[in-house]
Enzyme design. Structure first.
Site, short mmCIF file in Angstrom:
data_model
loop_
_atom_site.label_atom_id
_atom_site.label_comp_id
_atom_site.label_asym_id
_atom_site.label_seq_id
_atom_site.Cartn_x
_atom_site.Cartn_y
_atom_site.Cartn_z
N LYS A 1 -18.63 72.45 75.47
CA LYS A 1 -18.61 72.60 76.75
C LYS A 1 -18.30 73.97 77.51
O LYS A 1 -17.44 73.74 76.82
CB LYS A 1 -18.36 71.36 77.75
CG LYS A 1 -19.08 70.03 77.43
CD LYS A 1 -18.12 68.50 78.03
CE LYS A 1 -19.50 67.67 77.78
NZ LYS A 1 -20.44 67.15 78.64
N ARG B 1 -24.36 58.87 72.24
CA ARG B 1 -25.23 57.76 71.26
C ARG B 1 -25.12 57.35 69.93
O ARG B 1 -25.43 56.60 69.13
CB ARG B 1 -26.81 58.13 71.34
CG ARG B 1 -26.89 59.55 71.54
CD ARG B 1 -28.11 60.51 71.26
NE ARG B 1 -27.99 60.83 72.70
CZ ARG B 1 -28.86 61.54 73.30
NH1 ARG B 1 -29.92 61.53 73.14
NH2 ARG B 1 -28.06 61.87 74.79
N1 BES Z 1 -20.31 62.74 78.44
C1 BES Z 1 -21.59 63.04 78.51
C2 BES Z 1 -22.84 63.46 79.80
C3 BES Z 1 -22.21 63.48 81.06
C4 BES Z 1 -21.88 64.96 81.22
C5 BES Z 1 -21.85 62.48 81.61
C6 BES Z 1 -21.14 64.89 82.54
C7 BES Z 1 -20.99 62.98 83.22
C8 BES Z 1 -21.07 63.97 83.35
C9 BES Z 1 -22.44 63.47 76.72
O1 BES Z 1 -21.70 63.67 75.98
C10 BES Z 1 -23.34 64.82 77.14
O2 BES Z 1 -22.95 65.77 76.41
N2 BES Z 1 -24.54 64.92 76.91
C11 BES Z 1 -25.26 66.00 76.46
C12 BES Z 1 -26.64 65.64 76.05
C13 BES Z 1 -27.28 66.47 75.49
C14 BES Z 1 -26.81 67.81 75.17
C15 BES Z 1 -28.79 65.80 74.90
C16 BES Z 1 -25.58 65.80 77.85
O3 BES Z 1 -26.52 65.32 79.06
O4 BES Z 1 -26.06 67.11 78.38
MN MN Z 2 -20.99 65.20 75.00
#
Ligand code: BES
Ligand code: MN
Ligand code: ZN
Length: 463
Positions: free
Chosen positions: A241, A315
């Site tokens: 990230k 997931r």
């Molecule tokens: N933990 C994150 C989602 C998240 C980000 C929740 C910011 C609340 C605030 C999750 O693990 C994630 O990174 N999801 C990605 C999925 C994508 C790569 C398909 C997302 O939502 O960008």
């Molecule tokens: Mn994530």
């Protein structure tokens, strides 16, 4: 020290008159002459958060007025009484108001929630004012709700350095011990032996071993299994990230924190459920051992998953936990997870989006959410999007391309792992208050758990 219980009803109590803008004039007319004159001269209007202390003969406050705002303020905000508490001096107060039923409960709970402070790293004083439980509310129930909410907040607020998989396990174990629940944990390489390959794959790069926490409580009544995402820190893995997106990722165990808070409410109030709580607790870290984009994982259920983004890790760990939950086919499985950024784009930080195929569960939850002012919003398990989570060479894709319906496709992914259980409900929560509101300081927050606590008896008996 938090101040989230009611004061004992003994000794001197001072009246706190609660007025809305609409009924302030009439309310002031009913006060004794000295207080009325002081309130009129001071221009008390009943605005939200407004407090006016009423002095006695010695000049000390002997009563107070508190504003509830206009009817439209109450539609815009919740727990307005919470904003009064910090403005009152010490001593024991009692409500004098026309509030009753759910409004009175909201006011009393708002007062308790205003006693929450996160003081693990710096001393922070809670408000000094105490409140005698208003007549007509179930004081014990409200204290139980406040304690469950405080647990969820504390777990989320604690930084990842002090809330890794080990500490999350300890917190869950502590809760289990308090309520006589049975407790089991599968850790590290044992996850492979016990067939939790995706929990292991996501967590194996961290020096802090991944694990699956399994708590059970109660021997009679309907079977309810709660599953919470316990990603103690989410770097994104090799699909790292950017800094701004990683900053808040200590809260990526918000689903676990919420289900533990809810479990606390259920156990402390002695509900007649057979409760099970499953938490995959991992850290999504970067190291030579990390799982990679392009890897194909075989899940507990046997479905294969193509990893197209290591940042779609929630997931994966939930899938194995849901498959385990589904093996005993309880009456209802509820999962909670800080699963997607897309859910935030859709509904912002306040609303908890939820998914269910049961219209009656959705209706029961929505009604409870409104009554206890814990807002939720139903989202669709939209079958036509199933094709979006099907890639070329495996059964499932963990990160569909295209950028459409990210929260929906994540929910559909999870639903693939629940096939024997009659009803499944999933929450894609944020778990964080970005700017302080009455009763909700900036930081970790429960979402949907008070609504669930209220709705579960109906949901499980109707089942
Ligand atoms: N933990 C994150 C989602 C998240 C980000 C929740 C910011 C609340 C605030 C999750 O693990 C994630 O990174 N999801 C990605 C999925 C994508 C790569 C398909 C997302 O939502 O960008
Ligand atoms: Mn994530
Ligand atoms: Zn995550």
């Amino acid at each position: 020290m938090k101040a989230m219980t009611f004061a004992k009803d003994k000794g001197e109590t001072k009246p706190l008159h609660l007025f809305s803008v609409e009924d302030a004039a009439e309310g002031l007319a009913g006060l004794e002459p000295m207080h009325r004159a002081w309130a009129m001269a001071s221009g008390f209007k009943g605005k939200a958060g407004e407090v006016l202390l009423l002095p006695g003969p010695d000049g000390e406050p002997e009563a107070a007025l508190g504003g509830l705002g206009r009817a439209k303020d109450r539609a815009r905000g919740r727990f307005l009484v919470a904003s009064l508490r910090a403005k009152l001096p010490g001593g024991t107060w009692r409500f004098k108001s026309v509030l009753q039923g759910r409004d009175l409960e909201e006011a009393a709970l708002g007062w308790l929630l205003a006693g929450y402070v996160f003081d693990r790293y710096a001393s922070k004083s809670p408000p000094k004012a105490g409140l005698v439980a208003p007549k007509g509310v179930d004081a014990e129930r409200l204290e139980t709700i406040a304690a469950g909410e405080a647990l969820a907040r504390d777990l989320i607020n604690t930084p990842a350095s002090d809330m890794g998989p080990d500490e999350l396990e300890a917190a869950a174990r502590d809760l289990a011990d308090t309520h006589g629940a049975t407790f089991a944990v599968t850790t590290g390489e044992d996850l492979l032996k016990a067939n939790h390959p995706m929990v292991h794959a996501v967590g194996r790069a961290s020096v802090r071993a991944p694990r699956l926490i399994d708590m059970s409580w109660g021997t009679t009544g309907p079977k309810l299994t709660l599953v919470g995402k316990g990603v103690c820190f989410d770097t994104g893995g090799l699909n790292l990230k950017p800094g701004a997106s990683m900053g808040l990722m200590k809260k990526d165990m918000g689903g676990a924190a919420n289900v533990l808070g809810l479990a606390k409410m259920i156990m402390a109030s002695g509900m007649d459920f057979q409760l099970r709580v499953l938490i995959p607790a991992v850290e999504n870290a970067v190291a030579g051992e990390a799982f990679r984009p392009g890897d194909i994982l075989t899940s507990r259920k046997g479905l294969t998953v193509e990893i197209n983004n290591t940042d779609a890790e929630g997931r994966l760990v939930l899938a194995d936990a849901l498959a385990l939950a589904d093996e005993t086919a309880p009456d209802l499985i509820v999962s909670m997870a800080t699963l997607t950024g897309a859910a935030r784009v859709a509904v912002g930080p306040d609303l908890a989006p939820f998914y269910t195929d049961s219209d009656s569960d959705a209706a029961a939850l929505a009604a409870a959410a409104e009554a206890v002012r814990d807002p939720v919003w139903r989202m669709p398990f939209w079958d036509p999007y199933e094709s979006m989570i099907e890639p070329g060479i495996a059964d499932l894709d963990n990160a569909p391309k295209g950028g459409f319906a990210g929260s929906v496709t994540a929910a559909l992914f999870l639903r693939r792992f629940v096939t024997s259980t009659p009803r499944y409900m999933h929450f894609d929560i944020y778990g964080w208050t970005p700017s302080a509101a009455p009763g909700r300081p900036k930081g970790g927050v429960g979402q949907g758990i008070r609504a669930l606590f209220d709705a579960l008896p109906e949901m499980l008996n109707a089942g």
